[in-house]
Scaffold this motif. Structure first.
Motif, PDB file in Angstrom:
ATOM      1  N   PHE A 288      52.305  33.450  28.264  1.00 60.29           N
ATOM      2  CA  PHE A 288      53.247  32.619  29.010  1.00 60.29           C
ATOM      3  C   PHE A 288      53.397  31.227  28.400  1.00 60.29           C
ATOM      4  O   PHE A 288      54.366  30.529  28.699  1.00 60.29           O
ATOM      5  CB  PHE A 288      52.790  32.482  30.466  1.00 60.29           C
ATOM      6  N   ASN A 289      52.453  30.833  27.554  1.00 60.57           N
ATOM      7  CA  ASN A 289      52.478  29.488  26.983  1.00 60.57           C
ATOM      8  C   ASN A 289      51.678  29.474  25.681  1.00 60.57           C
ATOM      9  O   ASN A 289      51.181  30.514  25.225  1.00 60.57           O
ATOM     10  CB  ASN A 289      51.912  28.473  27.980  1.00 60.57           C
ATOM     11  N   SER A 290      51.530  28.292  25.106  1.00 63.28           N
ATOM     12  CA  SER A 290      50.837  28.166  23.818  1.00 63.28           C
ATOM     13  C   SER A 290      49.389  28.602  23.902  1.00 63.28           C
ATOM     14  O   SER A 290      48.863  29.243  22.975  1.00 63.28           O
ATOM     15  CB  SER A 290      50.903  26.712  23.337  1.00 63.28           C
ATOM     16  N   LEU A 291      48.727  28.252  25.015  1.00 63.63           N
ATOM     17  CA  LEU A 291      47.315  28.612  25.155  1.00 63.63           C
ATOM     18  C   LEU A 291      47.136  30.125  25.232  1.00 63.63           C
ATOM     19  O   LEU A 291      46.244  30.697  24.588  1.00 63.63           O
ATOM     20  CB  LEU A 291      46.739  27.948  26.403  1.00 63.63           C
ATOM     21  N   ASP A 292      48.022  30.785  25.990  1.00 70.09           N
ATOM     22  CA  ASP A 292      47.965  32.252  26.065  1.00 70.09           C
ATOM     23  C   ASP A 292      48.202  32.878  24.700  1.00 70.09           C
ATOM     24  O   ASP A 292      47.550  33.869  24.333  1.00 70.09           O
ATOM     25  CB  ASP A 292      49.024  32.770  27.048  1.00 70.09           C
ATOM     26  N   LEU A 293      49.164  32.309  23.959  1.00 63.63           N
ATOM     27  CA  LEU A 293      49.476  32.855  22.640  1.00 63.63           C
ATOM     28  C   LEU A 293      48.287  32.702  21.696  1.00 63.63           C
ATOM     29  O   LEU A 293      47.970  33.614  20.919  1.00 63.63           O
ATOM     30  CB  LEU A 293      50.710  32.151  22.067  1.00 63.63           C
ATOM     31  N   GLU A 294      47.623  31.565  21.775  1.00 65.39           N
ATOM     32  CA  GLU A 294      46.438  31.339  20.929  1.00 65.39           C
ATOM     33  C   GLU A 294      45.350  32.362  21.241  1.00 65.39           C
ATOM     34  O   GLU A 294      44.732  32.938  20.326  1.00 65.39           O
ATOM     35  CB  GLU A 294      45.906  29.922  21.154  1.00 65.39           C
ATOM     36  N   HIS A 295      45.124  32.614  22.537  1.00 67.27           N
ATOM     37  CA  HIS A 295      44.106  33.589  22.928  1.00 67.27           C
ATOM     38  C   HIS A 295      44.481  34.998  22.462  1.00 67.27           C
ATOM     39  O   HIS A 295      43.609  35.770  22.021  1.00 67.27           O
ATOM     40  CB  HIS A 295      43.929  33.573  24.452  1.00 67.27           C
ATOM     41  N   ALA A 296      45.780  35.331  22.582  1.00 64.44           N
ATOM     42  CA  ALA A 296      46.232  36.670  22.175  1.00 64.44           C
ATOM     43  C   ALA A 296      46.049  36.873  20.675  1.00 64.44           C
ATOM     44  O   ALA A 296      45.567  37.930  20.221  1.00 64.44           O
ATOM     45  CB  ALA A 296      47.700  36.861  22.574  1.00 64.44           C
ATOM     46  N   ILE A 297      46.430  35.857  19.886  1.00 69.45           N
ATOM     47  CA  ILE A 297      46.277  35.961  18.430  1.00 69.45           C
ATOM     48  C   ILE A 297      44.794  36.074  18.065  1.00 69.45           C
ATOM     49  O   ILE A 297      44.399  36.860  17.191  1.00 69.45           O
ATOM     50  CB  ILE A 297      46.931  34.758  17.730  1.00 69.45           C
TER      51      ILE A 297
END
Length: 422
Positions: A288-297
């Protein structure tokens, strides 16, 4: 003799007034409808009855009245017989039938009126359509005249002039087409200037030099590549991402794939990508946001290929564009692929690419080649932006309707000469 006029809404009402004043022996001399009220011109007035009656007369008076009636071609009307209740229903039925007949006439008239309106509307639509087509023809003719004049001024050979017009009619911008034909004219031998096949092949090879291509996006095992697909709404980003994942899965079985979606705005988008992930048997995560994207990557650090889906953005919505930029600029390892539809107008393609360039663009994917017959905008875009092409899509089927972009294929779309190029 006593004559008097009565105004009433109906004959029974008039008779009642006459009986009250003149008695049962009164004689009705005449009746007529008159308009009452409605302003100065009576436009909205109502019709009422005007009844002229006379009181019972002596012989001399009767003679005078008879002479008056004969002079006016009227007959004296005696008052109706006393009220008979047995005749009420018959009269009511007659009046009802009369009203129904009048209503039916009105319905028929309205139906005819509607038909007439529909006919006039269809005629107006046809006329409007014809005007549009005439204007289109005028535009085409004017363009052809301009192109012919340009070719005449350049003093090109007939073969070069024909190819110039072919390029323009396929959507290549006139100034680009003119430069390319000029270049061909300078470099081909004069004795080949009217050899149409020779000139076409030479032009095709020249075109190849202005079309940049991307290498294969599918990495080797143990070499991580991260790509995002970005672009306006409706160009087929999610389907394109699923096609890339399918090609990678089918052609290189050993590589590990992970899918991430940032498209949480469009209804059903997350479910759509999750369905693809289940079919392909690869994991899918939502950010949903940059932090989520970082965790997913980070959770996909063991994957060779990570594909990120994004929501469609209007290039004219500054807020949407900045939101996407704020997320993606935090991840320089992500290579952003711009997805564009070949059905989009040339001017709009230019505007979209300029606006999306606030995010570093790695390459280009062109979709919906099956929905157009005019491919000149592809070459205009290549010349303007020099953005390398990765894939072409030709339908909705996953993964069949997708192909690696090649110069031969693109030249074939424009000039139909791929079989002649060696």
């Amino acid at each position: 003799m006593q004559l008097k006029k009565y105004i009433a809404n109906s004959m029974p009402e008039a008779i009642k007034q006459i009986k009250l004043e003149l008695g049962n022996d009164a004689v009705i001399l005449s009746t007529r409808k008159v308009k009452k009220g409605g302003g100065a011109f009576g436009l909205f007035g109502q019709y009422v009855l005007e009844v002229t009656a006379a009181k019972d007369m002596n012989s001399a008076e009767k003679s005078s009245v008879t002479q008056h009636l004969e002079a006016n071609n009227t007959e004296p009307a005696m008052l109706p017989p006393p009220f008979d209740p047995t005749k009420v229903n018959t009269k009511a039925q007659t009046d009802t039938r009369k009203i129904e007949m009048e209503l039916e006439e009105i319905r028929t008239a309205l139906s005819d009126l509607r038909k007439g309106i529909r006919v006039q509307t269809n005629e107006a639509t046809t006329i409007s359509h014809l005007r549009y087509e005439v204007n289109e023809l005028k535009s085409i003719i004017n363009k052809l005249i301009t192109q012919t004049n340009n070719a005449y001024k350049k003093n090109w050979s007939e073969a070069l002039s024909v190819l110039y017009q072919q390029l323009c009619s396929n959507g290549v911008e006139e100034k680009f087409a003119s430069r390319l034909i000029d270049e061909v004219s300078k470099k081909i031998p004069k004795q080949e200037a009217n050899n149409f096949t020779y000139v076409k092949i030479y032009l095709a090879r020249l075109f190849m030099q202005v079309i940049p291509l991307l290498d294969d996006l599918i990495p080797q095992p143990n070499t991580q590549n991260i790509f995002s697909v970005i672009g306006p709404t409706g160009v087929g980003k999610t389907t394109t991402l699923a096609k890339i994942a399918s090609i990678a899965k089918l052609n290189k079985h050993k590589i590990k794939i992970g899918l991430i979606t940032l498209d949480t705005f469009r209804i059903g988008a997350v479910n759509q990508l999750e369905e693809y992930s289940q079919i392909l048997r690869v994991p899918c995560k939502t950010a949903f946001n940059s932090l989520d994207l970082e965790h997913a990557i980070q959770s996909f650090k063991d994957k060779d290929l990570i594909l990120i889906d994004t929501s469609g953005k209007s290039q004219r919505d500054a807020t949407q564009m900045n939101d996407m930029k704020d997320i993606l600029l935090n991840f320089p390892q992500i290579r952003n692929l711009l997805v564009l539809s070949t059905t989009t107008k040339d001017g709009d393609l230019t505007e979209i690419t300029k606006r999306f360039s606030i995010i570093p663009l790695y390459g280009l994917i062109l979709t919906k080649l099956d929905e157009t017959t005019c491919y000149g905008s592809v070459f205009n875009h290549a010349i303007r932006f020099k953005l390398p092409l990765a894939y072409l899509t030709t339908g909705q089927n996953v993964p069949d309707d997708m192909e690696k972009a090649t110069r031969e294929r693109l030249i074939d779309l424009l000039l139909d000469v791929s079989n002649e190029i060696k």
